[in-house]
Write an enzyme that holds these catalytic residues in place. Sequence first.
Site, PDB file in Angstrom:
ATOM      1  N   GLY A  28      -3.246   1.983   1.502  1.00 14.70           N
ATOM      2  CA  GLY A  28      -1.877   2.455   1.642  1.00 14.70           C
ATOM      3  C   GLY A  28      -1.066   1.975   0.455  1.00 14.70           C
ATOM      4  O   GLY A  28      -1.581   1.872  -0.659  1.00 14.70           O
ATOM      5  N   CYS A  29       0.175   1.657   0.693  1.00 12.16           N
ATOM      6  CA  CYS A  29       1.089   1.233  -0.359  1.00 12.16           C
ATOM      7  C   CYS A  29       0.501   0.094  -1.192  1.00 12.16           C
ATOM      8  O   CYS A  29       0.237  -0.990  -0.677  1.00 12.16           O
ATOM      9  CB  CYS A  29       2.412   0.797   0.267  1.00 12.16           C
ATOM     10  SG  CYS A  29       3.553   0.076  -0.919  1.00 12.16           S
ATOM     11  N   PHE A  30       0.320   0.338  -2.488  1.00  7.31           N
ATOM     12  CA  PHE A  30      -0.284  -0.706  -3.315  1.00  7.31           C
ATOM     13  C   PHE A  30       0.629  -1.904  -3.500  1.00  7.31           C
ATOM     14  O   PHE A  30       0.163  -2.998  -3.801  1.00  7.31           O
ATOM     15  CB  PHE A  30      -0.828  -0.181  -4.640  1.00  7.31           C
ATOM     16  CG  PHE A  30       0.025   0.761  -5.436  1.00  7.31           C
ATOM     17  CD1 PHE A  30       1.398   0.645  -5.541  1.00  7.31           C
ATOM     18  CD2 PHE A  30      -0.590   1.798  -6.129  1.00  7.31           C
ATOM     19  CE1 PHE A  30       2.160   1.520  -6.311  1.00  7.31           C
ATOM     20  CE2 PHE A  30       0.155   2.683  -6.903  1.00  7.31           C
ATOM     21  CZ  PHE A  30       1.533   2.547  -6.989  1.00  7.31           C
ATOM     22  N   CYS A  32       2.030  -3.458  -1.193  1.00  4.12           N
ATOM     23  CA  CYS A  32       1.679  -4.372  -0.094  1.00  4.12           C
ATOM     24  C   CYS A  32       0.276  -4.955  -0.239  1.00  4.12           C
ATOM     25  O   CYS A  32      -0.048  -5.945   0.416  1.00  4.12           O
ATOM     26  CB  CYS A  32       1.779  -3.641   1.244  1.00  4.12           C
ATOM     27  SG  CYS A  32       3.454  -3.120   1.661  1.00  4.12           S
TER      28      CYS A  32
END
Length: 190
Positions: A28-30, A32
């Site tokens: 998902g969001c890199f 994070c």
Amino acid sequence: MKKIISILFFMISIFSFATEREAYFAGGCFWCMEPPFEKLSGVISVTSGYSGGHVENPSYKSVSSGKTGHRETVKIVYDDSVIDYPDLLDVFWRQIDPTDSEGQFVDRGFEYSSAIFYIDETQKSHALTSIKNLENSGKFEKKIVTEVVKFKNFYPAEEYHQDYYKKNKIRYKYYRYHSGRDQFLNSIWK
């Protein structure tokens, strides 16, 4: 001549003991995905980027359109004499929802779906074993859908994405809290 041979032997011995390796994870969001790996002893660097697609040097805008076939990915360079690949996999699983094939948390779409990009058969074997172990753990009621995919490319994301959590602390904390990631992870891994 002896001095040159000594220097060459020394250089060969240094390179033959080099243990720098790479791992590629889409979670998902890199933004994070960087912090948990950067904190680990033995991790040399973590770079946010794009992996797996068919467009060379994609931009964030093109990847987020869903048309390039890339996933947001982190490239981890690590010293395997300090930390090994199975340890990195353990950290990876504790950052994602491996049962969600449509993205991760608030971020939806293929470009945010989870994957392990393996670079050799050893990494592939470790990844598949870790999935079996996770399935057998009873932590998840749903099927594990994180893909194990042969690595083919990685393109670093734009500079403003690198270490976003350090450069934009307040925005990052706001995004992270409202993404639902921590709430989910805390409920699973307590």
